[in-house]
Design a protein around this motif. Structure first.
Motif, PDB file in Angstrom:
ATOM      1  N   PHE A   1       0.927  31.024 -59.610  1.00  0.00           N
ATOM      2  CA  PHE A   1       1.612  31.807 -58.580  1.00  0.00           C
ATOM      3  C   PHE A   1       3.029  31.255 -58.408  1.00  0.00           C
ATOM      4  O   PHE A   1       3.363  30.592 -57.436  1.00  0.00           O
ATOM      5  CB  PHE A   1       0.826  31.720 -57.267  1.00  0.00           C
ATOM      6  CG  PHE A   1      -0.059  32.904 -57.041  1.00  0.00           C
ATOM      7  CD1 PHE A   1      -0.739  33.480 -58.093  1.00  0.00           C
ATOM      8  CD2 PHE A   1      -0.198  33.454 -55.781  1.00  0.00           C
ATOM      9  CE1 PHE A   1      -1.556  34.574 -57.902  1.00  0.00           C
ATOM     10  CE2 PHE A   1      -1.018  34.552 -55.564  1.00  0.00           C
ATOM     11  CZ  PHE A   1      -1.693  35.112 -56.633  1.00  0.00           C
ATOM     12  N   HIS A   2       3.874  31.550 -59.401  1.00  0.00           N
ATOM     13  CA  HIS A   2       5.217  30.988 -59.479  1.00  0.00           C
ATOM     14  C   HIS A   2       6.022  31.321 -58.222  1.00  0.00           C
ATOM     15  O   HIS A   2       6.208  32.477 -57.876  1.00  0.00           O
ATOM     16  CB  HIS A   2       5.916  31.554 -60.716  1.00  0.00           C
ATOM     17  CG  HIS A   2       7.211  30.894 -61.053  1.00  0.00           C
ATOM     18  ND1 HIS A   2       8.367  31.127 -60.358  1.00  0.00           N
ATOM     19  CD2 HIS A   2       7.512  29.992 -62.005  1.00  0.00           C
ATOM     20  CE1 HIS A   2       9.341  30.411 -60.876  1.00  0.00           C
ATOM     21  NE2 HIS A   2       8.853  29.722 -61.883  1.00  0.00           N
ATOM     22  N   GLY A   3       6.508  30.284 -57.556  1.00  0.00           N
ATOM     23  CA  GLY A   3       7.463  30.485 -56.481  1.00  0.00           C
ATOM     24  C   GLY A   3       6.894  30.753 -55.109  1.00  0.00           C
ATOM     25  O   GLY A   3       7.654  31.000 -54.177  1.00  0.00           O
TER      26      GLY A   3
ATOM     27  N   GLY B   1       5.898  35.115 -68.709  1.00  0.00           N
ATOM     28  CA  GLY B   1       6.074  34.057 -67.721  1.00  0.00           C
ATOM     29  C   GLY B   1       6.150  34.569 -66.301  1.00  0.00           C
ATOM     30  O   GLY B   1       5.951  35.758 -66.021  1.00  0.00           O
ATOM     31  N   GLY B   2       6.482  33.643 -65.392  1.00  0.00           N
ATOM     32  CA  GLY B   2       6.383  33.912 -63.970  1.00  0.00           C
ATOM     33  C   GLY B   2       7.667  34.289 -63.271  1.00  0.00           C
ATOM     34  O   GLY B   2       7.672  34.461 -62.052  1.00  0.00           O
ATOM     35  N   GLN B   3       8.776  34.421 -64.000  1.00  0.00           N
ATOM     36  CA  GLN B   3       9.987  34.893 -63.345  1.00  0.00           C
ATOM     37  C   GLN B   3       9.814  36.354 -62.930  1.00  0.00           C
ATOM     38  O   GLN B   3       9.267  37.160 -63.697  1.00  0.00           O
ATOM     39  CB  GLN B   3      11.186  34.752 -64.286  1.00  0.00           C
ATOM     40  CG  GLN B   3      11.562  33.314 -64.607  1.00  0.00           C
ATOM     41  CD  GLN B   3      12.031  32.546 -63.394  1.00  0.00           C
ATOM     42  OE1 GLN B   3      12.525  33.133 -62.418  1.00  0.00           O
ATOM     43  NE2 GLN B   3      11.880  31.231 -63.424  1.00  0.00           N
ATOM     44  N   PRO B   4      10.267  36.720 -61.742  1.00  0.00           N
ATOM     45  CA  PRO B   4      10.026  38.084 -61.240  1.00  0.00           C
ATOM     46  C   PRO B   4      10.972  39.110 -61.848  1.00  0.00           C
ATOM     47  O   PRO B   4      11.753  39.756 -61.154  1.00  0.00           O
ATOM     48  CB  PRO B   4      10.247  37.931 -59.730  1.00  0.00           C
ATOM     49  CG  PRO B   4      11.252  36.824 -59.617  1.00  0.00           C
ATOM     50  CD  PRO B   4      10.937  35.869 -60.734  1.00  0.00           C
ATOM     51  N   VAL B   5      10.899  39.282 -63.168  1.00  0.00           N
ATOM     52  CA  VAL B   5      11.798  40.230 -63.833  1.00  0.00           C
ATOM     53  C   VAL B   5      11.455  41.666 -63.469  1.00  0.00           C
ATOM     54  O   VAL B   5      12.313  42.556 -63.499  1.00  0.00           O
ATOM     55  CB  VAL B   5      11.773  40.030 -65.365  1.00  0.00           C
ATOM     56  CG1 VAL B   5      12.375  38.687 -65.744  1.00  0.00           C
ATOM     57  CG2 VAL B   5      10.365  40.169 -65.929  1.00  0.00           C
TER      58      VAL B   5
ATOM     59  N   VAL C   1      12.623  39.099 -75.294  1.00  0.00           N
ATOM     60  CA  VAL C   1      11.992  40.078 -74.424  1.00  0.00           C
ATOM     61  C   VAL C   1      11.066  39.306 -73.492  1.00  0.00           C
ATOM     62  O   VAL C   1      10.242  38.516 -73.931  1.00  0.00           O
ATOM     63  CB  VAL C   1      11.239  41.167 -75.225  1.00  0.00           C
ATOM     64  CG1 VAL C   1      10.226  40.585 -76.183  1.00  0.00           C
ATOM     65  CG2 VAL C   1      10.577  42.162 -74.276  1.00  0.00           C
ATOM     66  N   TYR C   2      11.256  39.521 -72.180  1.00  0.00           N
ATOM     67  CA  TYR C   2      10.525  38.755 -71.164  1.00  0.00           C
ATOM     68  C   TYR C   2       9.520  39.682 -70.488  1.00  0.00           C
ATOM     69  O   TYR C   2       9.895  40.653 -69.832  1.00  0.00           O
ATOM     70  CB  TYR C   2      11.503  38.188 -70.134  1.00  0.00           C
ATOM     71  CG  TYR C   2      10.926  37.069 -69.292  1.00  0.00           C
ATOM     72  CD1 TYR C   2      11.358  35.756 -69.451  1.00  0.00           C
ATOM     73  CD2 TYR C   2       9.950  37.319 -68.321  1.00  0.00           C
ATOM     74  CE1 TYR C   2      10.847  34.727 -68.675  1.00  0.00           C
ATOM     75  CE2 TYR C   2       9.421  36.300 -67.562  1.00  0.00           C
ATOM     76  CZ  TYR C   2       9.883  35.009 -67.744  1.00  0.00           C
ATOM     77  OH  TYR C   2       9.350  33.988 -66.971  1.00  0.00           O
ATOM     78  N   PHE C   3       8.237  39.368 -70.657  1.00  0.00           N
ATOM     79  CA  PHE C   3       7.155  40.154 -70.065  1.00  0.00           C
ATOM     80  C   PHE C   3       6.692  39.521 -68.759  1.00  0.00           C
ATOM     81  O   PHE C   3       6.542  38.304 -68.664  1.00  0.00           O
ATOM     82  CB  PHE C   3       5.969  40.238 -71.028  1.00  0.00           C
ATOM     83  CG  PHE C   3       6.227  41.040 -72.271  1.00  0.00           C
ATOM     84  CD1 PHE C   3       5.949  42.395 -72.310  1.00  0.00           C
ATOM     85  CD2 PHE C   3       6.754  40.432 -73.402  1.00  0.00           C
ATOM     86  CE1 PHE C   3       6.189  43.138 -73.468  1.00  0.00           C
ATOM     87  CE2 PHE C   3       6.998  41.160 -74.553  1.00  0.00           C
ATOM     88  CZ  PHE C   3       6.723  42.515 -74.586  1.00  0.00           C
ATOM     89  N   SER C   4       6.420  40.349 -67.776  1.00  0.00           N
ATOM     90  CA  SER C   4       5.907  39.861 -66.499  1.00  0.00           C
ATOM     91  C   SER C   4       4.472  39.383 -66.654  1.00  0.00           C
ATOM     92  O   SER C   4       3.619  40.093 -67.195  1.00  0.00           O
ATOM     93  CB  SER C   4       5.970  40.968 -65.449  1.00  0.00           C
ATOM     94  OG  SER C   4       5.246  40.602 -64.287  1.00  0.00           O
TER      95      SER C   4
END
Length: 475
Positions: free
Chosen positions: A386-388, A176-180, A200-203
């Motif tokens: 382009f999240h955010g 997803g689009g969170q800037p982890v 697990v969160y992938f960019s």
């Protein structure tokens, strides 16, 4: 505390970033899986076996409650009264006669989100606030209570995850689009781990040919039962794995895609490479409508989540097989009431019943959401959503990203008074965080390029489209 952690996050080592994300995950888990989750889940599973008559009677009762409560909110009190609509008229409305009420434009919600929260009757307490992606202008602020959030999660568990043979409570991956991963030039790993939710969160911003082995290593390390997130990002990971002859050391139970249309090609590649089936889900941050894919491969509207209408230019229902505008009336949100909300997408009801036998859950032939091309980075990374980009920029009413070359972009914006150099600098900084050193020109314009059907093209690519690079959500 949350604000402080967000400020410190980019400067922390990866283990402490994982710890911070897990702390947030603990809070979100309590918000989503509290006391209302289990009974709501049981209700959705029971209604999965109902017939059409029983479901219609149920949704009519829920709709009347929603409409009565909506009249306690300033927006409806003002606008419905001006249209000559009072409590008596509202009580006569059913799911089949919703067209008697005026549609709600998205701009009204964008400008005054709290006007849709009741200010009389039972007090609404403990509001949670969520924003849309902020990729086409000032984001929508969606409001709900903790109980509402639990009902939303339970509905997705029953009709999306469990239909796909998995569970939101099991280990899962998200692309997803969170800037982890803080910057475009960050070193691997390109994922972070939320231990509280076993997620697990992938960019979605670092998926490039040279980074793929790290993505595969992350999957193999955590072995998620399901993969969720952007449809195109899941497809690109699977496609690059195919090109580089890479495979997982395990087989996920399912991939559940969102945010873009899942095309036939995407399905084939994901299934071939990951060995699991891909299921499509349609929803929104406003949580007023939900469409999910059943085991027979058809999309179903879930009227006990929200009443979905597909209407013509005058706001009246279209026949099956005819494309129209999608309107949603949420039935689960007890804080922010959205009635006949024009979400900005188009859809088509199916002419054919579904072999799964759920005649009480209408079959959707398809829904078309945002129209956008794929952005390609200098290192070959492919991005959507382009999240955010425009979050926190209230003077940007609408925006559009145009890729002129690998390292050159034009951002066209429609603005209110107050937009200036500070906001332009923020937009350029956000591009740098996602793509590295690229040239960004910001232009203030009076209108933006749209499709022949009037839909805003959120991202336009001027790049040549050789081979696979152009096989994005709009293809």
């Amino acid at each position: 505390m949350r604000t402080l952690l967000k400020r410190l996050y980019p400067f922390l080592p990866v283990p402490l970033q994982n710890a911070g994300i897990s702390a947030f995950g603990y809070v979100y888990r309590r918000e989503r899986f509290g006391r209302d989750f289990a009974p709501t889940l049981a209700g959705f599973e029971e209604r999965d076996r109902w017939d059409a008559t029983r479901m219609r009677e149920y949704t009519d009762r829920k709709l009347r409650h929603v409409l009565r409560r909506a009249m306690d909110a300033p927006f409806y009190r003002e606008h419905w009264s001006a249209a000559g609509l009072g409590p008596r008229h509202v009580d006569e409305v059913t799911t089949e006669t919703l067209a008697r009420l005026p549609p709600l434009k998205k701009e009204a919600l964008r400008r005054s989100p709290y006007a849709f929260v009741p200010d009389r009757g039972p007090a609404v307490r403990g509001l949670l606030s969520y924003f849309s992606s902020g990729s086409t202008g000032t984001p929508i602020r969606a409001l709900c209570t903790r109980s509402g959030q639990q009902r939303f999660a339970a509905a997705r568990e029953a009709r999306s995850y469990r239909w796909a043979g998995t569970s939101i409570l099991r280990p899962r991956a998200m692309i997803g689009g969170q800037p982890v991963v803080p910057t475009a030039s960050s070193d691997p790993p390109y994922y972070r781990y939320n231990a509280a939710e076993r997620q697990v969160y992938f960019s979605a911003y670092h998926i490039a040919p040279g980074h793929l082995t790290d993505y595969v290593a992350g999957f193999n390390r955590y072995r998620p039962e399901s993969v969720t997130g952007y449809a195109f990002s899941q497809f690109v990971v699977a496609r690059l794995m195919l090109e580089q002859d890479l495979r997982f050391e395990f087989t996920p139970a399912a991939a559940i895609t969102s945010s873009e249309k899942l095309t036939d090609r995407m399905r084939r590649v994901i299934q071939e490479v990951w060995g699991c089936r891909a299921y499509e889900e349609y929803g929104s941050v406003e949580n007023c409508g939900l469409v999910t894919e059943c085991e027979a491969g058809r999309l179903h509207a879930n009227p006990d989540f929200g009443v979905i209408e597909i209407v013509d230019a005058d706001g009246y229902p279209v026949e099956p097989g005819v494309e129209g505008r999608v309107l949603c009336t949420g039935l689960l949100n007890d804080a922010q009431f959205l009635v006949r909300y024009e979400i900005g997408d188009t859809g088509v009801w199916s002419r054919e019943p579904c072999p799964c036998g759920r005649e009480h859950l209408p079959v959707v032939e398809g829904i078309t959401g945002r129209v956008e091309d794929v952005v390609v980075g200098i290192d070959g990374r492919e991005l959507v959503r382009f999240h955010g980009i425009f979050i926190g920029l209230p003077y940007v009413l609408e925006g559009q990203v145009i890729q002129e070359a690998l390292d050159r972009f034009t951002v066209r914006v429609i603005t209110d008074d107050g937009f200036g150099g500070t906001q332009e600098a923020t937009i350029r900084q956000r591009f740098k965080e996602r793509l590295g050193l690229v040239d960004v020109q910001v232009e203030r314009v009076g209108e933006l390029e749209r499709t022949s059907r009037g839909k805003l093209r959120a991202v336009i690519s001027r790049l040549p489209r050789p081979g696979t690079a152009g096989a994005g959500p709009t293809s």
